[in-house]
Write a protein that holds these residues in place. Structure first.
Motif, short mmCIF file in Angstrom:
data_model
loop_
_atom_site.label_atom_id
_atom_site.label_comp_id
_atom_site.label_asym_id
_atom_site.label_seq_id
_atom_site.Cartn_x
_atom_site.Cartn_y
_atom_site.Cartn_z
N MET A 61 -3.08 31.24 -13.76
CA MET A 61 -3.69 30.59 -12.61
C MET A 61 -4.92 31.39 -12.16
O MET A 61 -4.85 32.59 -12.05
N LYS A 62 -6.02 30.69 -11.92
CA LYS A 62 -7.21 31.37 -11.44
C LYS A 62 -7.02 31.73 -9.98
O LYS A 62 -6.23 31.12 -9.27
N THR A 63 -7.76 32.72 -9.52
CA THR A 63 -7.65 33.06 -8.11
C THR A 63 -8.74 32.38 -7.29
O THR A 63 -8.60 32.20 -6.10
N GLU A 64 -9.83 32.01 -7.95
CA GLU A 64 -10.90 31.34 -7.22
C GLU A 64 -11.25 30.04 -7.90
O GLU A 64 -11.38 29.98 -9.12
N TYR A 65 -11.40 29.03 -7.08
CA TYR A 65 -11.75 27.72 -7.61
C TYR A 65 -13.00 27.22 -6.89
O TYR A 65 -13.26 27.60 -5.75
N GLN A 66 -13.69 26.31 -7.57
CA GLN A 66 -14.88 25.74 -6.93
C GLN A 66 -14.49 24.70 -5.88
O GLN A 66 -15.04 24.66 -4.79
N PHE A 67 -13.53 23.85 -6.21
CA PHE A 67 -13.18 22.74 -5.31
C PHE A 67 -11.89 22.99 -4.54
O PHE A 67 -11.73 22.49 -3.44
N LEU A 68 -10.99 23.73 -5.13
CA LEU A 68 -9.73 24.03 -4.45
C LEU A 68 -9.94 25.23 -3.53
O LEU A 68 -9.59 26.36 -3.87
N THR A 69 -10.54 24.96 -2.41
CA THR A 69 -10.91 26.02 -1.47
C THR A 69 -9.67 26.54 -0.74
O THR A 69 -8.63 25.86 -0.73
N PRO A 70 -9.77 27.71 -0.12
CA PRO A 70 -8.59 28.27 0.55
C PRO A 70 -7.95 27.33 1.57
O PRO A 70 -6.72 27.29 1.70
N ASP A 71 -8.77 26.54 2.29
CA ASP A 71 -8.16 25.62 3.27
C ASP A 71 -7.33 24.54 2.58
O ASP A 71 -6.26 24.15 3.07
N ILE A 72 -7.80 24.07 1.44
CA ILE A 72 -7.01 23.07 0.70
C ILE A 72 -5.74 23.71 0.15
O ILE A 72 -4.65 23.14 0.22
N ILE A 73 -5.87 24.92 -0.35
CA ILE A 73 -4.68 25.61 -0.89
C ILE A 73 -3.66 25.85 0.23
O ILE A 73 -2.45 25.66 0.04
N ASP A 74 -4.14 26.20 1.42
CA ASP A 74 -3.21 26.39 2.55
C ASP A 74 -2.43 25.10 2.82
O ASP A 74 -1.22 25.12 3.06
N LYS A 75 -3.15 23.97 2.78
CA LYS A 75 -2.48 22.67 3.02
C LYS A 75 -1.44 22.40 1.93
O LYS A 75 -0.33 21.95 2.22
N ILE A 76 -1.82 22.67 0.69
CA ILE A 76 -0.88 22.44 -0.42
C ILE A 76 0.38 23.27 -0.19
O ILE A 76 1.50 22.80 -0.39
#
Ligand code: FES
Length: 164
Positions: free
Chosen positions: A1-16
């Motif tokens: 799993m990558k730690t940084e994504y272009q579109f999957l920003t930290p706010d989206i990851i928090d929601k997930i």
């Protein structure tokens, strides 16, 4: 799993991760809510976001792509700056959505299923959007409107003006 994504920003990851608390067993259950978050942020589902989401959830990209291609609302490409969705199901049909559509087409220069030449508007006819009491109901981006309140072009112009 990558730690940084272009579109999957930290706010989206928090929601997930919030959704994961409700649906902890199968990552596939997180695909639709995650796609909603991506759609909400970008107004479309960028191609690379599919791979990023699959990578993050540890599912195969085809599982994400299958959902994106099945549901119209998860469109890949932004067709225009503003996305108008007009309901055409029975209550909205009885509420004369066709008259509303004609007026919207005339004022925006877009046609159902096509963008306007200036790239400002895209019109889509959709199934029930869960607001039958507002028939003919329509959405401009995420804003819901009661078509029965639109009596003439002037009323509609005032609404469209907010998005130009
Ligand atoms: S039928 Fe149009 S919103 Fe339900």
């Amino acid at each position: 799993m990558k730690t940084e994504y272009q579109f999957l920003t930290p706010d989206i990851i928090d929601k997930i991760e919030e959704y994961r608390k409700e649906f902890p067993y199968y990552p596939q259950q997180l695909i639709i809510p995650a796609l909603h978050e991506i759609l909400y942020k970008y107004r479309d589902i960028p191609e690379d976001a599919i791979f990023e989401l699959a990578d993050y959830l540890k599912v195969h990209p085809s599982e994400v792509e299958g959902i994106v291609s099945f549901y119209d609302m998860f469109r890949h490409k932004k067709n225009a700056k503003n996305h108008i969705r007009i309901c055409r199901n029975l209550p909205c049909h009885l509420g004369k959505y066709k008259n509303l559509l004609k007026m919207i087409e005339k004022l925006t220069g877009a046609k159902a299923g096509k963008s306007s030449e200036d790239g400002k508007w895209y019109i889509e006819l959709v199934e029930c959007i869960g607001s039958c009491s507002l028939a003919p109901a329509f959405l401009i981006n995420d804003d819901l409107y009661d078509g029965s309140q639109i009596k003439n072009e002037e009323d509609l112009k005032n609404i469209l003006h907010k998005y130009t």
